[in-house]
Design a protein around this motif. Sequence first.
Motif, PDB file in Angstrom:
ATOM      1  N   ILE A   1       0.785  -1.106   0.040  1.00 14.40           N
ATOM      2  CA  ILE A   1      -0.077  -0.061  -0.018  1.00 14.40           C
ATOM      3  C   ILE A   1       0.984   1.321  -0.047  1.00 14.40           C
ATOM      4  CG2 ILE A   1      -1.870   1.105   1.253  1.00 14.40           C
ATOM      5  CD1 ILE A   1      -2.672  -1.535   2.686  1.00 14.40           C
ATOM      6  N   GLU A   2       0.473   2.323  -0.822  1.00 13.84           N
ATOM      7  CA  GLU A   2       1.217   3.522  -0.771  1.00 13.84           C
ATOM      8  C   GLU A   2       0.167   4.577  -0.512  1.00 13.84           C
ATOM      9  OE1 GLU A   2       2.593   3.563  -4.733  1.00 13.84           O
ATOM     10  OE2 GLU A   2       4.378   2.418  -4.491  1.00 13.84           O
ATOM     11  N   THR A   3       0.624   5.702   0.283  1.00 13.11           N
ATOM     12  CA  THR A   3      -0.142   6.713   0.304  1.00 13.11           C
ATOM     13  C   THR A   3       0.337   8.201   0.230  1.00 13.11           C
ATOM     14  OG1 THR A   3      -1.660   7.966   2.123  1.00 13.11           O
ATOM     15  CG2 THR A   3       0.301   6.576   2.892  1.00 13.11           C
ATOM     16  N   PRO A   4      -0.140   8.993  -0.249  1.00 15.91           N
ATOM     17  CA  PRO A   4       0.861  10.422  -0.450  1.00 15.91           C
ATOM     18  C   PRO A   4       1.142  11.027   0.902  1.00 15.91           C
ATOM     19  CG  PRO A   4      -1.292  10.580  -1.593  1.00 15.91           C
ATOM     20  CD  PRO A   4      -1.325   9.273  -0.794  1.00 15.91           C
ATOM     21  N   SER A   5       0.493  10.654   2.057  1.00 14.80           N
ATOM     22  CA  SER A   5       1.021  11.193   3.569  1.00 14.80           C
ATOM     23  C   SER A   5       2.312  10.602   3.762  1.00 14.80           C
ATOM     24  CB  SER A   5      -0.241  10.894   4.276  1.00 14.80           C
ATOM     25  OG  SER A   5      -0.311   9.535   4.396  1.00 14.80           O
ATOM     26  N   ILE A   6       2.711   9.525   3.166  1.00  9.94           N
ATOM     27  CA  ILE A   6       4.011   8.939   3.513  1.00  9.94           C
ATOM     28  C   ILE A   6       4.606   8.587   2.133  1.00  9.94           C
ATOM     29  CG2 ILE A   6       5.193   7.196   4.922  1.00  9.94           C
ATOM     30  CD1 ILE A   6       2.227   6.571   6.039  1.00  9.94           C
ATOM     31  N   PRO A   7       5.291   9.601   1.804  1.00  8.48           N
ATOM     32  CA  PRO A   7       5.904   9.553   0.219  1.00  8.48           C
ATOM     33  C   PRO A   7       7.133   8.580   0.307  1.00  8.48           C
ATOM     34  CG  PRO A   7       6.283  11.823   1.123  1.00  8.48           C
ATOM     35  CD  PRO A   7       5.305  11.142   1.939  1.00  8.48           C
ATOM     36  N   GLY A   8       7.389   7.814  -0.598  1.00 12.34           N
ATOM     37  CA  GLY A   8       8.461   7.029  -0.514  1.00 12.34           C
ATOM     38  C   GLY A   8       8.656   5.788   0.209  1.00 12.34           C
ATOM     39  N   SER A   9       7.539   5.648   0.691  1.00 13.45           N
ATOM     40  CA  SER A   9       7.286   4.295   1.785  1.00 13.45           C
ATOM     41  C   SER A   9       5.992   3.584   1.393  1.00 13.45           C
ATOM     42  CB  SER A   9       7.227   4.777   3.195  1.00 13.45           C
ATOM     43  OG  SER A   9       8.369   5.480   3.501  1.00 13.45           O
ATOM     44  N   THR A  10       6.288   2.161   1.785  1.00 17.21           N
ATOM     45  CA  THR A  10       5.106   1.158   1.434  1.00 17.21           C
ATOM     46  C   THR A  10       4.642   0.761   2.752  1.00 17.21           C
ATOM     47  OG1 THR A  10       6.541  -0.428   0.913  1.00 17.21           O
ATOM     48  CG2 THR A  10       5.787   1.045  -0.848  1.00 17.21           C
ATOM     49  N   LEU A  11       3.260   0.362   2.906  1.00 15.69           N
ATOM     50  CA  LEU A  11       2.696  -0.436   4.005  1.00 15.69           C
ATOM     51  C   LEU A  11       2.560  -1.766   3.472  1.00 15.69           C
ATOM     52  CD1 LEU A  11       0.365   2.364   5.248  1.00 15.69           C
ATOM     53  CD2 LEU A  11       2.776   1.848   6.328  1.00 15.69           C
ATOM     54  N   SER A  12       2.372  -2.888   4.487  1.00 15.70           N
ATOM     55  CA  SER A  12       1.956  -4.191   4.278  1.00 15.70           C
ATOM     56  C   SER A  12       0.440  -4.238   4.616  1.00 15.70           C
ATOM     57  CB  SER A  12       3.138  -5.018   4.651  1.00 15.70           C
ATOM     58  OG  SER A  12       4.253  -4.823   4.611  1.00 15.70           O
ATOM     59  N   GLY A  13      -0.063  -5.350   3.836  1.00 13.37           N
ATOM     60  CA  GLY A  13      -1.703  -5.678   4.254  1.00 13.37           C
ATOM     61  C   GLY A  13      -1.775  -6.763   3.958  1.00 13.37           C
ATOM     62  N   THR A  14      -3.012  -7.341   4.185  1.00 10.28           N
ATOM     63  CA  THR A  14      -3.786  -8.784   4.193  1.00 10.28           C
ATOM     64  C   THR A  14      -5.097  -8.428   3.655  1.00 10.28           C
ATOM     65  OG1 THR A  14      -1.959  -9.727   5.519  1.00 10.28           O
ATOM     66  CG2 THR A  14      -4.021 -10.858   4.853  1.00 10.28           C
ATOM     67  N   VAL A  15      -5.689  -9.065   2.670  1.00 14.37           N
ATOM     68  CA  VAL A  15      -6.934  -9.090   2.336  1.00 14.37           C
ATOM     69  C   VAL A  15      -7.816  -9.760   3.470  1.00 14.37           C
ATOM     70  CG1 VAL A  15      -8.904  -9.693   0.846  1.00 14.37           C
ATOM     71  CG2 VAL A  15      -6.692  -9.042  -0.113  1.00 14.37           C
ATOM     72  N   THR A  16      -8.833  -9.110   4.124  1.00 10.63           N
ATOM     73  CA  THR A  16      -9.534  -9.798   5.359  1.00 10.63           C
ATOM     74  C   THR A  16     -11.076  -9.723   4.974  1.00 10.63           C
ATOM     75  OG1 THR A  16      -9.722  -7.503   6.316  1.00 10.63           O
ATOM     76  CG2 THR A  16      -7.898  -8.864   7.090  1.00 10.63           C
ATOM     77  N   ARG A  17     -11.657  -8.970   3.995  1.00 10.26           N
ATOM     78  CA  ARG A  17     -13.144  -9.225   3.717  1.00 10.26           C
ATOM     79  C   ARG A  17     -13.280  -8.833   2.366  1.00 10.26           C
ATOM     80  NH1 ARG A  17     -17.806  -6.393   3.372  1.00 10.26           N
ATOM     81  NH2 ARG A  17     -16.786  -4.450   3.173  1.00 10.26           N
ATOM     82  N   LYS A  18     -14.177  -9.599   1.875  1.00 10.91           N
ATOM     83  CA  LYS A  18     -14.641  -9.619   0.356  1.00 10.91           C
ATOM     84  C   LYS A  18     -16.281  -9.408   0.516  1.00 10.91           C
ATOM     85  CE  LYS A  18     -13.269 -12.192  -2.977  1.00 10.91           C
ATOM     86  NZ  LYS A  18     -13.085 -13.494  -3.758  1.00 10.91           N
ATOM     87  N   SER A  19     -16.774  -8.255  -0.175  1.00 10.83           N
ATOM     88  CA  SER A  19     -18.214  -8.308   0.110  1.00 10.83           C
ATOM     89  C   SER A  19     -18.898  -9.380  -1.021  1.00 10.83           C
ATOM     90  CB  SER A  19     -18.669  -7.115  -0.612  1.00 10.83           C
ATOM     91  OG  SER A  19     -18.306  -6.714  -1.838  1.00 10.83           O
TER      92      SER A  19
END
Length: 348
Positions: free
Chosen positions: A214-232
């Motif tokens: 995951i990338e977000t403009p609030s943390i430029p140059g960094s990435t976050l890790s995530g896991t899919v937890t729910r599908k509609s």
Amino acid sequence: MKNTLLLLPLSLLLFSCGNKPKPETIDNTAIIPVKIMPLEKQGAALSIAASGQFTTDDEVYLSFKTNGIINNILVKEGDPVRKGQLLATLNLTEIDAQVQQAQLGFEKAQRDYQRTQNLHNDSVATLEQLQNSKTSLDLAKQQLGTAQFNRSYSAIHATQDGFVLHKLASTGQYVTSGTAVLQTNGARNAHWLLRIGVSDREWAQVKTGDKATIETPSIPGSTLSGTVTRKSEGIDAQSGTFIIDIQLTGAMPAAIAAGMFGRCHITASGNNSSTAWSIPYAALLDGNGSSGFVFITNDHKTAQRIPVTIAGMEKDHVLISEGMEQAKALIISGSAYLKDQSPIRIIQ
């Protein structure tokens, strides 16, 4: 002699024209120089790109149990709150009166029951009268309990540690039972999600437990890790997409707030992941949604224009899930000058 001198320049001219190189043609058709990339029957893992907003898994809309006029809202948007903290109150004049009425009714029912019981003991009142008096007492007791319960929920308390996201009503406003007044979340517990919308094809390829970056403009140059937890299990009526929640893992940065924009790449583990090819963007032509065209060659002499199905996008590649099963080499340069069955020449 003059004729000989005239023929000499003409012969030189013809000689020079005969030595000039001719363009490569086959039956007056130009041979296009192209570059190719070999293709193997090994698929690349599908990477699905999508965007959405950060939220938490415990957002809640808080409301009053009873109708009334808001007396006071004690917090503002963005304020931190603690579990049990008083957030808003109603004007209790009418509600207190209802509690008092129920209390008086209960006290009267108690006196009536005691009197009927004494009369029954003296054989003046019948058993039926005594039972009816007991039923009236029980009803009055339940009515008092209901009034007291409603009064206790004529104030809003925080259900958990977190933050106030939105204030949806104002002091002095009349609200009915269940009308949302405040929206809070449990961000202090770091249950952050990125909620994204995907197409039906992408939804089918993603499975619970798939990893994401995951990338977000609030943390430029960094990435976050995530896991899919729910599908509609149904389409979202507002966006027309299927909703997927990605739970952030690891240490949570302080630079994330509810509603912020984020973009993710999910490494899908769906059934289509074994039949995907990763090709350069430049090799894809006339891309439209999930379809497009590419040029391939199986004999290194002729270009073939074939339709393909686009499975997803990566940073610098396109993922193709169908259409290239019989292809041996992909044309990656010179495609703009090609037509179906154009003769080609391979260059390094």
